[in-house]
Design a protein around this motif. Structure first.
Motif, short mmCIF file in Angstrom:
data_model
loop_
_atom_site.label_atom_id
_atom_site.label_comp_id
_atom_site.label_asym_id
_atom_site.label_seq_id
_atom_site.Cartn_x
_atom_site.Cartn_y
_atom_site.Cartn_z
N ASP A 1 37.69 7.86 13.47
CA ASP A 1 36.82 6.80 13.96
C ASP A 1 36.79 6.77 15.49
N VAL A 2 37.98 6.95 16.11
CA VAL A 2 38.12 6.85 17.56
C VAL A 2 38.41 8.24 18.12
N VAL A 3 37.69 8.60 19.19
CA VAL A 3 37.83 9.94 19.77
C VAL A 3 38.01 9.86 21.28
N ARG A 4 38.53 10.95 21.86
CA ARG A 4 38.63 11.10 23.32
C ARG A 4 37.45 11.93 23.79
N VAL A 5 36.77 11.47 24.80
CA VAL A 5 35.67 12.23 25.38
C VAL A 5 36.06 12.62 26.81
N VAL A 6 36.16 13.92 27.05
CA VAL A 6 36.50 14.43 28.38
C VAL A 6 35.21 14.68 29.14
N ASN A 7 35.06 14.00 30.26
CA ASN A 7 33.82 14.06 31.06
C ASN A 7 34.08 14.76 32.39
N VAL A 8 33.23 15.73 32.70
CA VAL A 8 33.19 16.29 34.05
C VAL A 8 31.83 15.87 34.62
N SER A 9 31.79 14.62 35.11
CA SER A 9 30.53 14.00 35.54
C SER A 9 29.52 14.13 34.41
N ASP A 10 28.26 14.48 34.73
CA ASP A 10 27.25 14.67 33.70
C ASP A 10 27.14 16.13 33.28
N TYR A 11 28.01 16.97 33.87
CA TYR A 11 27.92 18.41 33.61
C TYR A 11 28.50 18.79 32.26
N SER A 12 29.60 18.17 31.89
CA SER A 12 30.26 18.52 30.62
C SER A 12 30.83 17.27 29.96
N LYS A 13 30.50 17.11 28.67
CA LYS A 13 31.07 16.02 27.86
C LYS A 13 31.48 16.61 26.53
N GLU A 14 32.76 16.59 26.24
CA GLU A 14 33.24 17.17 24.97
C GLU A 14 34.28 16.27 24.34
N LEU A 15 34.26 16.20 23.00
CA LEU A 15 35.32 15.55 22.26
C LEU A 15 36.53 16.47 22.32
N CYS A 16 37.64 15.98 22.85
CA CYS A 16 38.79 16.87 23.06
C CYS A 16 40.08 16.07 23.12
N GLY A 17 41.10 16.57 22.46
CA GLY A 17 42.40 15.92 22.48
C GLY A 17 43.38 16.58 23.43
N GLY A 18 42.91 17.58 24.21
CA GLY A 18 43.80 18.35 25.07
C GLY A 18 44.08 17.69 26.40
N THR A 19 44.89 18.37 27.22
CA THR A 19 45.25 17.87 28.55
C THR A 19 44.40 18.57 29.60
N HIS A 20 44.05 17.83 30.65
CA HIS A 20 43.13 18.34 31.67
C HIS A 20 43.57 17.93 33.07
N VAL A 21 43.01 18.62 34.07
CA VAL A 21 43.26 18.23 35.46
C VAL A 21 42.45 16.97 35.77
N ASP A 22 42.83 16.28 36.84
CA ASP A 22 42.14 15.04 37.21
C ASP A 22 40.86 15.32 38.00
N ASN A 23 40.79 16.51 38.60
CA ASN A 23 39.66 16.86 39.44
C ASN A 23 39.44 18.37 39.34
N THR A 24 38.19 18.79 39.28
CA THR A 24 37.92 20.22 39.10
C THR A 24 38.49 21.05 40.24
N GLY A 25 38.63 20.44 41.45
CA GLY A 25 39.20 21.17 42.58
C GLY A 25 40.61 21.66 42.32
N ASN A 26 41.33 20.98 41.39
CA ASN A 26 42.70 21.39 41.07
C ASN A 26 42.76 22.72 40.34
N ILE A 27 41.62 23.18 39.82
CA ILE A 27 41.60 24.47 39.13
C ILE A 27 41.78 25.61 40.13
N GLY A 28 41.30 25.42 41.35
CA GLY A 28 41.47 26.41 42.41
C GLY A 28 40.38 27.46 42.40
N VAL A 29 40.45 28.39 41.46
CA VAL A 29 39.47 29.47 41.37
C VAL A 29 39.39 29.94 39.93
#
Length: 879
Positions: free
Chosen positions: A651-679
């Motif tokens: 019934d309840v899901v997590r939606v990981v948003n990267v602004s309006d560029y990406s929205k996915e239902l996901c239970g995983g762990t992510h960085v707080d800002n895309t800049g943290n990915i580096g390259v």
């Protein structure tokens, strides 16, 4: 009763059970998740098995679904009967330890009599012979007369598979009228005729069968029901066949228009129309769920169904690819219930069309083989094709027996159908034995015995937490404690460790206190919401009840998070530049790298790869905040969040948003800002299955390491070539052209040698009444050169039979060729080479005008060539 359409019946059913407190779930994918006992989902309860066994916690104790299903055991009967199909929808309502018979039975009666308004006097039920509880509810609560409640034995009304949960069932039947019956005095419920049709099975899972055969009562029994939607529509619309109900008939009529035939005018054509109608529905849904044609597993099931439909189209005169066009009609009729079909329609059509084109090539090969069989029969004075050869055409080249018979009839020949049926039955037995009944369907593990243990996950917000040890498993046994040096699986009441799921690997870290230190190398989920920490006790004694601190490896977690967020960016970039048909078909996210599998029908170009890589890096450099929202599943989908093919959502899901560029239902762990990915750096793009591509990539420090390694390789190449790095490409280009020039000169020399040798061979030709015969051992040539020589000689001699041999790598390679006029005389070099190779201890064959093979006995090469001469003389009646 009102004549309701399939879509109306589906909605009425789901809405009715929603009104009874059930959670309506969308149909699960046809691809089973974490269930090796099934190739494809074949029943409404199949994807819900983890909820019945307790391995997973259901989103609600009451659930209702309309599940798409595929079954193929009776595929040969599809099209020939009114009820058999490979694709169907199963309506169901389920209780996971909540309500039982006293609710399930009256609700079933209420739905069929009040909602569907089926006439009560035409409804019958069956119950298990000893189930007095069900009898009393049907009779005393529902009010069904005793004469319309039929008790049946275990074979008919008791559901069980091996050991584990099982129980009696009650089936509801509809009496279609005396005119549909067989006329026998014994005709009644359970008769094989078409009068009484079973449409709903209520399974009461109340026992747990142990290995000793004892039926132990379950403390919390379950309800599992299944109603065939197509069968219910057949009853409601008063038709005799599932192919006559509204939605399905719409597809049948469309195929008939394409073929220029009308359903109901010709029995033979009707079979073809029914096969195509059934199979295209299954094919459409299978591809929509990420299955693609292949030569094994569920991909083979898809390929078989698709090609079977194409074969029957050929019988209707549809020689060009046509099935992909029928997808439009399937989507039109089913998209109301399955809106994802609209989005995936173009992709589905492309996959089907490509497979149709492949199959056309295959069936053309089969026609060539059948022509050879017919020529062989003529030359032998026979008119009956062996059944095993007809079966080979069916099994290898996709020929239905009807097509083989039709082509043979044109030549005044028939097929041994008795032998063909024997070969077909052998195949069925092989298929059955390869997939024996899985008695481990409800198999228990050590974790399923831990009924009241759960772990609270706090790892989204914390990298460490205090926790209590709830259980310790060592060597698959529950223990009270574990000492230094022992490998253990530990369950805590609270943990920051991410358990492997959704493609992301589990965290590493430690569990410790002043007295004990456990090195954790992995974390997985088991039985509901239990987090299993896998590791080794390195110091002290760990005991159940201990208070410990659980700490994850932060550096390891951050590297994993970089890669996980990068997969979301990659997914969006692929859909933006490659197409909306792209969907995730699998992934692996580790601290070192990411692997992303996606649906696409051809390799990406270098330019596409570079474009996608640049797009992801641009999003990284934009320093976009990554947010997580918690919301209902329906709300998430309405907001455009992407859900994956094979994932189950509550019934309840997590939606990981990267602004309006990406929205996915996901239970995983992510960085707080895309800049943290580096390259972000793509290191490979490849195919892993038909229609599935794979991208592997690295991020952060691992991307830097990868590029440093590449620089080192380039520097080494420069040193070897003795040029600067910027001149490497020019130097390699020059070397490549030199090699090509040499190869061209070699080919020219080879051609001259072949031509010169052919002139010499002409002088060795033997004349058989105007037909030149040449046989020779030519060890200086390879097989391709022998074929080239054969083409030259055929052109010069006009009427000839040629048999050559060359010994290479310890084997004899034979090549046989004949001009077309000689083939008309009865010469078949495919047959000649087959016998020649047998003499030399090998195998071979081919077409009447060209064949090749291999021999293993080098001493027999001359005997084999002499035999070829005798065979040619025999065919040309030379004495």
């Amino acid at each position: 009763m009102e004549k309701l359409g399939m879509n109306e019946i589906r909605e009425k059913y789901l809405s009715f059970f929603e009104s009874k407190g059930h959670l309506r779930l969308p149909s699960f994918s046809l691809v089973p998740k974490n269930d090796k006992s099934l190739l494809l989902i074949n029943a409404g309860m199949a994807p819900l098995k983890p909820y019945f066994t307790g391995k997973e916690i259901p989103p609600r104790k009451r659930v209702t679904t309309c599940q798409k299903c595929i079954r193929t055991p009776d595929i040969e009967r599809v099209g020939k009967t009114a009820r058999h199909g490979t694709f169907f929808e199963m309506l169901g309502n389920f209780s996971f330890g909540d309500y039982f018979k006293k609710e399930a039975i009256p609700w079933a009666w209420e739905f069929v009599t009040k909602v569907l308004e089926l006439p009560e006097d035409r409804l019958w039920v069956t119950i298990y012979e000893n189930d007095d509880e069900a009898y009393d509810i049907w009779n005393k609560v529902v009010g069904l007369p005793p004469e319309r409640i039929v008790r049946m034995g275990k074979e008919d009304n008791f559901w069980e598979i091996g050991t584990g949960p099982c129980g009696p069932c009650s089936e509801i039947y509809f009496d279609r009228g005396e005119e549909k019956g067989c006329g026998k005095p014994t005709c009644g419920v359970g008769c094989d005729c078409d009068r009484f049709i079973e449409f709903w099975n209520l399974v009461f899972t109340q026992f747990d069968k142990d290995s000793e055969g004892n039926y132990n009562s379950l403390p919390k029994p379950n309800i599992d029901t299944g109603m065939g939607l197509e069968r219910m529509a057949t009853i409601m619309q008063g038709v005799d066949s599932i192919f006559d109900v509204d939605v399905i008939r719409g597809i049948t009529d469309y195929v008939g228009e394409m073929a220029g035939v009308k359903y109901g005018d010709d029995k033979k054509n009707d079979v073809s129309l029914r096969v195509i109608t059934d199979h295209i529905r299954g094919v459409t849904f299978m591809i929509s769920d990420g299955i693609l044609p292949s030569n094994e597993g569920r991909g083979y099931v898809l390929r078989r169904i698709l090609r079977r439909a194409a074969r029957y189209g050929k019988l209707l005169g549809l020689d060009k690819p046509f099935l992909h066009n029928v997808v439009d009609v399937v989507v039109e009729h089913y998209s109301g219930a399955y809106p994802e079909l609209i989005e995936r329609k173009d992709y589905i059509k492309k996959v089907i069309k490509k497979e149709e084109e492949r199959f056309k090539e295959t069936i053309d090969q089969g026609l060539g083989i059948l022509d050879e069989y017919i020529n062989d029969l003529r030359s032998e004075g026979k008119t009956v094709l062996e059944g095993n050869k007809a079966f080979k055409l069916y099994d290898t080249y996709g020929f239905p027996i009807e097509l083989t018979k039709e082509i043979l009839n044109e030549s005044g020949m028939t097929v041994d159908e008795v032998e063909y049926q024997k070969e077909l039955e052998k195949q069925r037995l092989r298929a059955r034995s390869s997939r024996k009944e899985d008695n481990a369907l409800w198999e228990k593990d050590i974790y399923s015995t831990l009924k009241d243990i759960e772990t609270k996950f706090v790892g989204y917000d914390s990298v460490k937490s205090d926790a209590k040890v709830l259980a310790i498993i060592k060597d698959n046994e529950l223990v009270d404690s574990a000492e230094a040096g022992e490998e253990v699986n530990v369950i805590l009441d609270m943990t920051p460790f991410y358990a492997e799921s959704g493609g992301q690997v589990g965290d590493k870290g430690v569990i410790k206190n002043e007295d004990v230190f456990v090195n954790i190398k992995d974390c997985k989920k088991a039985g509901g919401n239990k987090f299993v920490h896998i590791g080794t006790v390195e110091r002290g004694i760990l005991s159940v009840g201990d208070t410990v601190e659980a700490l994850i490896d932060e550096k390891n977690r951050l590297s994993t998070a970089r890669n996980h967020t990068a997969t979301h960016l990659l997914h969006s970039a692929l859909r933006k530049f490659i197409g909306d048909h792209v969907h995730q078909a699998g992934s692996l996210v580790t601290p070192e790298r990411l692997r992303f599998d996606f649906t696409h029908y051809q390799a990406l170009t270098d330019e596409e790869i570079k474009t996608i890589e640049n797009e992801v890096n641009e999003k990284i450099y934009e320093n976009i905040d990554v947010s997580v929202d918690i919301m209902s599943h329906d709300e998430a989908l309405k907001k455009g969040a992407m859900a994956l093919f094979q994932e189950k959502y509550g019934d309840v899901v997590r939606v990981v948003n990267v602004s309006d560029y990406s929205k996915e239902l996901c239970g995983g762990t992510h960085v707080d800002n895309t800049g943290n990915i580096g390259v972000f750096k793509i290191i490979s793009e490849s195919g892993v299955a038909a229609g599935i591509r794979r991208i592997e990539a690295v991020t952060g420090i691992n991307a830097v390491k990868y590029m440093n390694e590449k620089e080192e390789i380039i520097a080494n190449i420069g040193q070897i070539l003795k040029v600067n790095e910027k001149d490497i490409v020019n130097r390699v280009t020059g070397m490549s052209q030199t090699i090509k020039d040499y190869e061209k000169q070699i080919e020219q020399l080879k051609s001259k040698i072949v031509s010169s040798t052919s002139e010499r061979l002409i002088n060795l030709a033997v004349d058989f009444n105007g037909v030149k015969f040449i046989s020779a051992v030519l060890n200086d040539f390879d097989v391709d050169e022998l074929k080239m020589m054969g083409d030259i000689l055929k052109d010069k001699l006009k009427s000839a039979v040629l048999v050559f041999a060359t010994i290479r790598n310890g084997k004899i390679n034979f090549v046989g060729m004949a001009t077309k006029d000689v083939v008309k005389f009865g010469i078949n070099v495919g047959t000649i080479i087959k016998e020649v190779c047998q003499i030399a201890g090998g195998k071979g064959g081919g077409r009447p005008d060209m064949a090749q093979g291999v021999g293993n006995n080098l001493d027999k090469v001359n005997d084999a060539l002499n035999a070829s001469k005798m065979l040619v003389m025999e065919k040309l009646q030379i004495k």
